[in-house]
Each structure stands twice: as structure tokens, then as C-alpha cells.
Design a protein around this motif. Sequence first.
Motif, PDB file in Angstrom:
ATOM      1  N   THR B  84     -37.928  29.368   7.142  1.00 48.69           N
ATOM      2  CA  THR B  84     -37.966  28.533   8.664  1.00 48.69           C
ATOM      3  C   THR B  84     -37.008  29.158   9.417  1.00 48.69           C
ATOM      4  OG1 THR B  84     -36.835  26.687   7.789  1.00 48.69           O
ATOM      5  CG2 THR B  84     -39.202  26.494   7.818  1.00 48.69           C
ATOM      6  N   PHE B  85     -37.238  29.102  10.575  1.00 45.82           N
ATOM      7  CA  PHE B  85     -36.184  29.588  11.655  1.00 45.82           C
ATOM      8  C   PHE B  85     -35.966  28.661  12.905  1.00 45.82           C
ATOM      9  CE2 PHE B  85     -38.090  33.444   9.678  1.00 45.82           C
ATOM     10  CZ  PHE B  85     -36.890  34.097   9.386  1.00 45.82           C
ATOM     11  N   TYR B  86     -35.185  28.921  13.753  1.00 44.05           N
ATOM     12  CA  TYR B  86     -35.183  28.041  14.968  1.00 44.05           C
ATOM     13  C   TYR B  86     -36.506  28.204  16.025  1.00 44.05           C
ATOM     14  CZ  TYR B  86     -30.233  28.676  13.469  1.00 44.05           C
ATOM     15  OH  TYR B  86     -29.101  28.595  12.411  1.00 44.05           O
ATOM     16  N   GLN B  88     -37.005  27.339  18.873  1.00 42.72           N
ATOM     17  CA  GLN B  88     -36.988  27.634  20.044  1.00 42.72           C
ATOM     18  C   GLN B  88     -36.638  28.829  20.539  1.00 42.72           C
ATOM     19  OE1 GLN B  88     -34.809  25.901  18.388  1.00 42.72           O
ATOM     20  NE2 GLN B  88     -32.717  26.460  18.991  1.00 42.72           N
ATOM     21  N   LEU B  89     -36.158  29.839  19.505  1.00 40.17           N
ATOM     22  CA  LEU B  89     -35.942  31.126  19.690  1.00 40.17           C
ATOM     23  C   LEU B  89     -37.282  32.115  19.521  1.00 40.17           C
ATOM     24  CD1 LEU B  89     -32.402  31.957  17.770  1.00 40.17           C
ATOM     25  CD2 LEU B  89     -33.065  30.798  20.091  1.00 40.17           C
ATOM     26  N   GLU B  93     -35.034  37.356  19.394  1.00 41.77           N
ATOM     27  CA  GLU B  93     -33.869  36.642  19.267  1.00 41.77           C
ATOM     28  C   GLU B  93     -33.443  36.171  17.957  1.00 41.77           C
ATOM     29  OE1 GLU B  93     -34.044  34.369  23.946  1.00 41.77           O
ATOM     30  OE2 GLU B  93     -35.296  33.621  22.132  1.00 41.77           O
TER      31      GLU B  93
END
Lengths: 276, 307
Positions: B84-86, B88-89, B93
Motif C-alpha cells: 500500500t502507498f500514500y 493522496q500521492l 510522486e
Amino acid sequence: MNQIWNIARKELSDGLRNRWLLAISLLFAMLAAGIAWLGAAASGQVGFTSIPATIASLSSLATFLMPLIALLLAYDAIVGEEEGGTLLLLLTYPLSRAQILLGKFIGHGLILGLATLIGFGCAALAIAVLVADVELGMLVWAFARFMLSSTLLGLVFIALAYLLSSLVQEKSSAAGLALGVWFVFVLVFDLALLAILVLSEGRFNPELLPWLLLLNPTDVFRLINLAGFEGASSMVGVMALGSDLPVGNGLLWLCLLGWAGLALGLAFLAFRRREL
Amino acid sequence: MNAVEIQRVQQRYGSMQVLHDLDLTLGEGEVLGLFGHNGAGKTTTMKLILGLLSASEGSVRVLGGAPGDAQVRRLLGYLPENVTFYPQLSGRETLSHFARLKGAEQRQVDQLLEQVGLAGAARRRVKTYSKGMRQRLGLAQALLGTPRLLLLDEPTVGLDPIATQALYQLIEQLRSQGTSIILCSHVLPGVERYIDRAAILANGRLQAVGDLPSLRAAAGLPTLIRASGLSQAQHWQARFSEAGHSASSSAEGLLEVAAHNGHKLGLLRQLLGEGQVADVEIQQPSLEDLYCYYMQRAESTAPAGES
């Protein structure tokens, strides 16, 4: 150092992206301007009264607001990142836990510091421009001290939020605990101190009591801002104890810094022990 | 120098022992498949290599250094299970952020996005990505900085067959460039072509490790010979059964016979020499068969309370 800044700039850009910085700055600017011009409305006076009165009111407000905003900003810094799954990934990169924590601290601190500077700075600017014959030197000095100490108070609570965030397993627990911390330091502590004062009927060593104020960073913050004015008549309630405190302003600043350092140190210990 | 050397590692969480006496090595440019049920110890092994855990006993060396060293981590790529990643990016990014943390060049970001087929979605926020897209972004993230050791935990989850093939081809390409790879997977079909060796873990113990021919030889599982268009299929079934081979046949002339070690060529010779055969298929024990065999053996030999 580079890695710390890499983490910090991510937090800062998050703060810009999700409008935290804008929202806090606007909130501070509006409240500060409102207090400066309408703070004395209760006594039937409308308009700017004086710099000490404005700073006193702003300090009372910041005592409530700053810890709350700092806790809201940072309560999920660790546990949220773990729940989101990104902490595991971050920890496999060439950066240490101390670098992650410090990077977040600087990033969140910058958001809070910038919001304070923009928000309260605008209010100070408005006073300087709109109020006739205001003492500019005093205005700058009082606002600078207020903004710096507000940011420092915010940093203390950001670090406390990291401590909570490193200790719990779920984001919702961190949110609950953050509210608890706010409640204790902002509301309960002073009431408890007053209760001791009243109930002990003088048996409690009166020299010890003022020192207890230093155990609460919000009280230290208020002392810094209220004690700055000659014959501060606004020292009411538990703050009146502060006038008995035989310490200089420098020590109060050190104490607030010490609080931030202690909370950050404890947060690091908790984060280091945290297993993924 | 081996990319990974795990020697006599015992790993305990409190009173629970999750790895028993683990010995495992990964050579340079080698692809090792690490297989096992949930809770077998695969993730713990990965975490030991990543330096997220330190071994209770025994030693772990990674790329000649201690696991977790900043220098070692710079040379290591990791794709976690369910990455998983951020949210909102954007994809770019995200990769850019991790590239800075890895000390990788920013121009690699666009190259990798292109390589994993995400160039068109690079500016979209990660929260709009499908599971397969997140997985491909995770793979790109693992490849930042051109790692010498790659740890892939369930890399094919969420990938469609074409993306899965592309991933396997990428693994082949990386291996040819000398990258060492550990591949953890539940999806066994298709993997065997791309791994040099397989390690099978059950209940925290290494049950078997080796290349597929040696695992097949050690397991002694039969090779299935399937002959079609055979006249007198039933006669052949009776003949092979009498000789002690397990065989079945159908009225349509289909014969299946399980040939154990050493009998395969003899049976084939008989069939092709004396029978009228339209077609012959030979099916060696698959990785799945081997996995099941070693798992069942582990079950039957596990000390009480472990299985």
C-alpha cells in the motif's frame, strides 16, 4: 540529515495538499483579529484595547487550541502509517527510526510554525496598520514571543502525540488517548492544582505549589506570555501562583524546550520498541 | 559471495517458536522460490533478511553485511504482500518520494513507470489505482536504485495473466543481469519455470530445498504417462497393473500409467514398441505436486502441537 529532510518535506507537502496549513492559518488569523478588536466587548468596549490585553486573551485561546491542533495533526503519525502499510516499507529503506521520527517532527513542526506565523502574523500586521499610535516595538516583541512560544507549545504536543501513536495498535485508540492528554493538560491539571490549594487549607508547602505549574507545558506557556508584562493584572486563577515562582523567563523557555525534548525522547523510545 | 546466508536460525516470539534451525542460502543471480502455508515462517524469514527482526539465535548475512545496515538496504528491493502507498500521492510522486529515500536517481522514476506499464497513470492519485496497478507500482518501487537483491512477497496477487507473464519475464531479465531474487508465492502454477531452486517451509521448518529435478528425485513421485489412440488399452492397463504400476484406461483408447523412478523409459519403450499409439504425453510431478507431498510429509512428522 538528507533523509530527515526527505521525510519532513513529505509531511509538509501533505499539510499543504490537504489544506491543513491553510485552514489553521485562517483560523488563527480570524481568531486573533477577533480577539484584538472584540476581546473587550464583554466590558462594553469595542475596538482595540491594548497589546497586553490582546496577548493575554490570545494566550488563553492558544492554550486550548494549540495542543488540540498539534494532537490532531500528529496522533496518527506512527500508528496510522503502520495501519496504512507504509511504515513497513519505510523501515526497509536506508533510514533509521530516529530519522523517520525527527523528519515527521520537523515536517509537522513546520506546518504548525508556518500557520502560526501566517495566522497570528497577519493579525499583528493588521494591528500595526489599522490601530493609530500603537507601540510598534512592543507589538513586534509581544507577538514574536507569543508566536514562538505557541509553536514551541505545539511542538510539545506533537511529540506527545508521537508517543501515543507509538504505544497503541489502532488509530482510534490514538485519537482517544490524544483527547485524554488534551483534557488532562488543558482542563484537569489546573483544576486539580486549585483543588489541592483549597483542600489543603494551607498545609501544603506553599513554596512547592508554584513549581507544580512547570509540570504542565500549557501553564509554562501562559506564564511566558503573561509574565512578560509589568504588573500583569490578568494573572488570575492558578496563574496567580506563577507570580510566586522565583524563576526567570529564560528558565520558563528552557522548561518548555525541555518538555518538547522529553516528549520526543520518550516517543523515540516507544517507537524503537515497536514491533511490526 | 552468497547474496543471503541464513545459518541455524531460531526465531521466537515470546514462548512461540516460529523458525526452527533454518539454514538457507541464496547465490548471486539466483532465483529462489520460498513456499509454505500461512504461518509457515515465510514472512519471518523475509523480515530477518530485511533486518526488521533480529534472529533469536543463529546468524543472517545479507550481501556480505548485517541485515538492516543502511548500505545493505540501499542494495535491496522489497515488494511486501498487499503493498500500500500514500493514497493522496500520485504514482509518480510516490515513486519520486521513495527514490529520494533510496538515494536513486529521479530519472529512474519515469523509466520504471514505463517499465511496469503505469506511465499513462503516473499523474493519477494512488487511491484511484486498481489492486493490480498498486502491485505494479510496488514492483517499480522495489526496483528503485537497481537492487542486487530483490525480495518479492506474493508479487502476482492482483495481476492479470498478461501482467503476470510480464512480471516473470522481468524476473528472468533481472536474473540474467545478476540480481538475486527471493520469490514468496501461494500461486504455484507457472512459477516453476522461473525459479532456480525451491524452498518449502512448514511449521517453521525447512522441509526441502533444491532444484526441481532433485526435489522430484527425493520425493520419488511418479511421472504420469498418458497414451491416447491406443488399441487394446485395457490389455495394456492389465499388463502394467500386474507389473505393479498404477494404471487406468478408457474404452476410447486412453491409458494413464504412473511410472515411478527408473521405470519411465522402460514403460515408454514397451508402449511405443509394441502398441499402436496415436499420441503420448509425459507429465512430470509439478511444483504443486511436490509442495503437497512435502506438506503432507510435514504434517505426518510434525511434533505434537506444531501442525
